[in-house]
Scaffold this motif. Structure first.
Motif, PDB file in Angstrom:
ATOM      1  N   GLU A  96      -4.582   7.926  -1.581  1.00 50.20           N
ATOM      2  CA  GLU A  96      -3.755   7.586  -0.336  1.00 50.20           C
ATOM      3  C   GLU A  96      -3.675   6.250   0.342  1.00 50.20           C
ATOM      4  O   GLU A  96      -2.782   5.908   0.707  1.00 50.20           O
ATOM      5  N   GLU A  97      -4.786   5.438  -0.135  1.00 49.72           N
ATOM      6  CA  GLU A  97      -4.769   4.119   0.166  1.00 49.72           C
ATOM      7  C   GLU A  97      -3.592   3.323  -0.559  1.00 49.72           C
ATOM      8  O   GLU A  97      -3.014   2.755  -0.102  1.00 49.72           O
ATOM      9  N   LEU A  98      -3.388   4.050  -1.806  1.00 52.01           N
ATOM     10  CA  LEU A  98      -2.148   3.464  -2.473  1.00 52.01           C
ATOM     11  C   LEU A  98      -0.871   3.499  -1.909  1.00 52.01           C
ATOM     12  O   LEU A  98       0.157   2.961  -1.905  1.00 52.01           O
ATOM     13  N   ARG A  99      -0.852   4.897  -1.512  1.00 56.17           N
ATOM     14  CA  ARG A  99       0.544   5.230  -0.971  1.00 56.17           C
ATOM     15  C   ARG A  99       0.671   4.513   0.319  1.00 56.17           C
ATOM     16  O   ARG A  99       1.795   3.898   0.756  1.00 56.17           O
ATOM     17  N   THR A 100      -0.454   4.367   1.065  1.00 59.02           N
ATOM     18  CA  THR A 100      -0.254   3.615   2.387  1.00 59.02           C
ATOM     19  C   THR A 100       0.181   2.055   2.200  1.00 59.02           C
ATOM     20  O   THR A 100       1.016   1.599   2.733  1.00 59.02           O
ATOM     21  N   ALA A 101      -0.311   1.565   1.160  1.00 60.76           N
ATOM     22  CA  ALA A 101       0.072   0.241   0.616  1.00 60.76           C
ATOM     23  C   ALA A 101       1.665   0.091   0.482  1.00 60.76           C
ATOM     24  O   ALA A 101       2.362  -0.891   0.866  1.00 60.76           O
ATOM     25  N   GLN A 102       2.263   1.160  -0.065  1.00 59.26           N
ATOM     26  CA  GLN A 102       3.653   1.050  -0.222  1.00 59.26           C
ATOM     27  C   GLN A 102       4.419   1.227   1.079  1.00 59.26           C
ATOM     28  O   GLN A 102       5.500   0.646   1.455  1.00 59.26           O
ATOM     29  N   ARG A 103       3.862   2.123   1.978  1.00 57.37           N
ATOM     30  CA  ARG A 103       4.676   2.584   3.280  1.00 57.37           C
ATOM     31  C   ARG A 103       4.560   1.497   4.023  1.00 57.37           C
ATOM     32  O   ARG A 103       5.757   1.240   4.910  1.00 57.37           O
ATOM     33  N   ILE A 104       3.578   0.443   4.258  1.00 63.14           N
ATOM     34  CA  ILE A 104       3.408  -0.597   5.088  1.00 63.14           C
ATOM     35  C   ILE A 104       4.153  -2.024   4.695  1.00 63.14           C
ATOM     36  O   ILE A 104       4.627  -2.790   5.127  1.00 63.14           O
ATOM     37  N   LYS A 105       4.849  -1.915   3.395  1.00 57.53           N
ATOM     38  CA  LYS A 105       5.547  -2.889   3.014  1.00 57.53           C
ATOM     39  C   LYS A 105       7.120  -2.882   3.640  1.00 57.53           C
ATOM     40  O   LYS A 105       7.662  -1.600   3.909  1.00 57.53           O
ATOM     41  N   LEU A 106       7.607  -4.056   3.961  1.00 63.41           N
ATOM     42  CA  LEU A 106       9.014  -3.998   4.178  1.00 63.41           C
ATOM     43  C   LEU A 106       9.573  -3.700   2.823  1.00 63.41           C
ATOM     44  O   LEU A 106       9.424  -3.777   1.611  1.00 63.41           O
ATOM     45  N   GLU A 107      11.033  -3.015   3.114  1.00 61.58           N
ATOM     46  CA  GLU A 107      11.651  -2.224   2.072  1.00 61.58           C
ATOM     47  C   GLU A 107      11.931  -3.310   0.888  1.00 61.58           C
ATOM     48  O   GLU A 107      11.850  -2.833  -0.326  1.00 61.58           O
ATOM     49  N   ILE A 108      12.405  -4.415   1.223  1.00 61.79           N
ATOM     50  CA  ILE A 108      12.732  -5.337  -0.053  1.00 61.79           C
ATOM     51  C   ILE A 108      11.442  -5.731  -0.864  1.00 61.79           C
ATOM     52  O   ILE A 108      11.410  -5.768  -2.023  1.00 61.79           O
ATOM     53  N   ASP A 109      10.289  -5.765  -0.181  1.00 56.67           N
ATOM     54  CA  ASP A 109       9.153  -5.972  -0.836  1.00 56.67           C
ATOM     55  C   ASP A 109       8.373  -4.873  -1.680  1.00 56.67           C
ATOM     56  O   ASP A 109       8.139  -4.807  -2.658  1.00 56.67           O
ATOM     57  N   ARG A 110       8.983  -3.656  -1.063  1.00 56.39           N
ATOM     58  CA  ARG A 110       8.413  -2.235  -1.788  1.00 56.39           C
ATOM     59  C   ARG A 110       9.162  -2.222  -2.978  1.00 56.39           C
ATOM     60  O   ARG A 110       8.709  -1.913  -4.076  1.00 56.39           O
ATOM     61  N   LEU A 111      10.666  -2.495  -3.066  1.00 54.91           N
ATOM     62  CA  LEU A 111      11.447  -2.208  -4.037  1.00 54.91           C
ATOM     63  C   LEU A 111      11.176  -3.327  -5.317  1.00 54.91           C
ATOM     64  O   LEU A 111      11.282  -3.215  -6.235  1.00 54.91           O
ATOM     65  N   ASN A 112      11.041  -4.613  -4.549  1.00 54.90           N
ATOM     66  CA  ASN A 112      10.495  -5.790  -5.611  1.00 54.90           C
ATOM     67  C   ASN A 112       9.137  -5.316  -6.337  1.00 54.90           C
ATOM     68  O   ASN A 112       8.921  -5.863  -7.486  1.00 54.90           O
TER      69      ASN A 112
END
Length: 202
Positions: A15-31
């Motif tokens: 769940e920590e790994l999921r949270t790390a993705q959710r809190i990113k800006l969209e552009i940061d998540r995609l990159n």
């Protein structure tokens, strides 16, 4: 020992790994970040050890994890330079032997040159992304040659690892040998914990 406690603990880490993705800006998540797949390599290794440990080869344990729990990873076939369905072995070579050990997509030479590893080593075999199209094959030019590369999407793979983990613990409810194996694994590999406060004199 109640292995459900360990199950809850490792679920919290996922769940920590999921949270790390959710809190990113969209552009940061995609990159994305290389660290996402370093941690994915760690997670694959841990779950493969929980799944089965009566093998003296971490490569064989990884192969067995995907064969037992995630057979869809065998459905993707490379055709160039040869027809083979070894995505699980590519995950082992690239993520575990490459990223986890050296923060590189290329394993150490002593791994590449040694059987049975060298039978599965091919440069450029995986495309690690955060942009979907999980387990899709892409033909591309690499070092002047056409090769097939399997695209892996981080978030999809993370959910696949969760599914595999859930299946292992579900089986352990009725499989005493598997339950005993997990207990032994946890006793030999205690979970990480956080110290609530550090004494001032340390």
């Amino acid at each position: 020992m109640d292995i459900s406690i360990y199950q809850s603990w490792i679920n919290d880490r996922i769940e920590e790994l999921r949270t790390a993705q959710r809190i990113k800006l969209e552009i940061d998540r995609l990159n994305g970040s290389a660290w996402d797949f370093v941690l994915m390599g760690c997670l694959v290794d841990i779950i493969s050890r929980i799944n089965y440990n009566n093998l003296n080869s971490s490569l064989k344990r990884t192969s067995k994890l995907f064969d037992d729990r995630l057979p869809q990873y065998r459905e993707a076939f490379y055709n160039i330079p040869k027809r083979i369905n070894d995505v699980p072995e590519q995950i082992y070579m690239v993520m575990r032997c490459g990223l986890v050990h050296s923060l590189s997509l290329v394993p150490d030479k002593n791994v590449i040159d040694r059987k049975p590893y060298k039978d599965h080593w091919r440069k450029g075999s995986l495309l690690l992304t955060h942009r979907g199209n999980h387990l899709q094959m892409r033909t591309r030019r690499y070092n002047g040659h056409l090769i097939d590369a399997c695209q892996l999407d981080y978030s999809t793979m993370l959910e696949d690892m969760q599914s595999a983990l859930d299946a292992i613990f579900q089986d352990a409810e009725h499989d005493t040998a598997l339950s005993a194996h997990i207990e032994k694994f946890v006793s030999e590999n205690p979970t990480l914990g956080f110290v609530s406060s550090i004494p001032q004199d340390t």
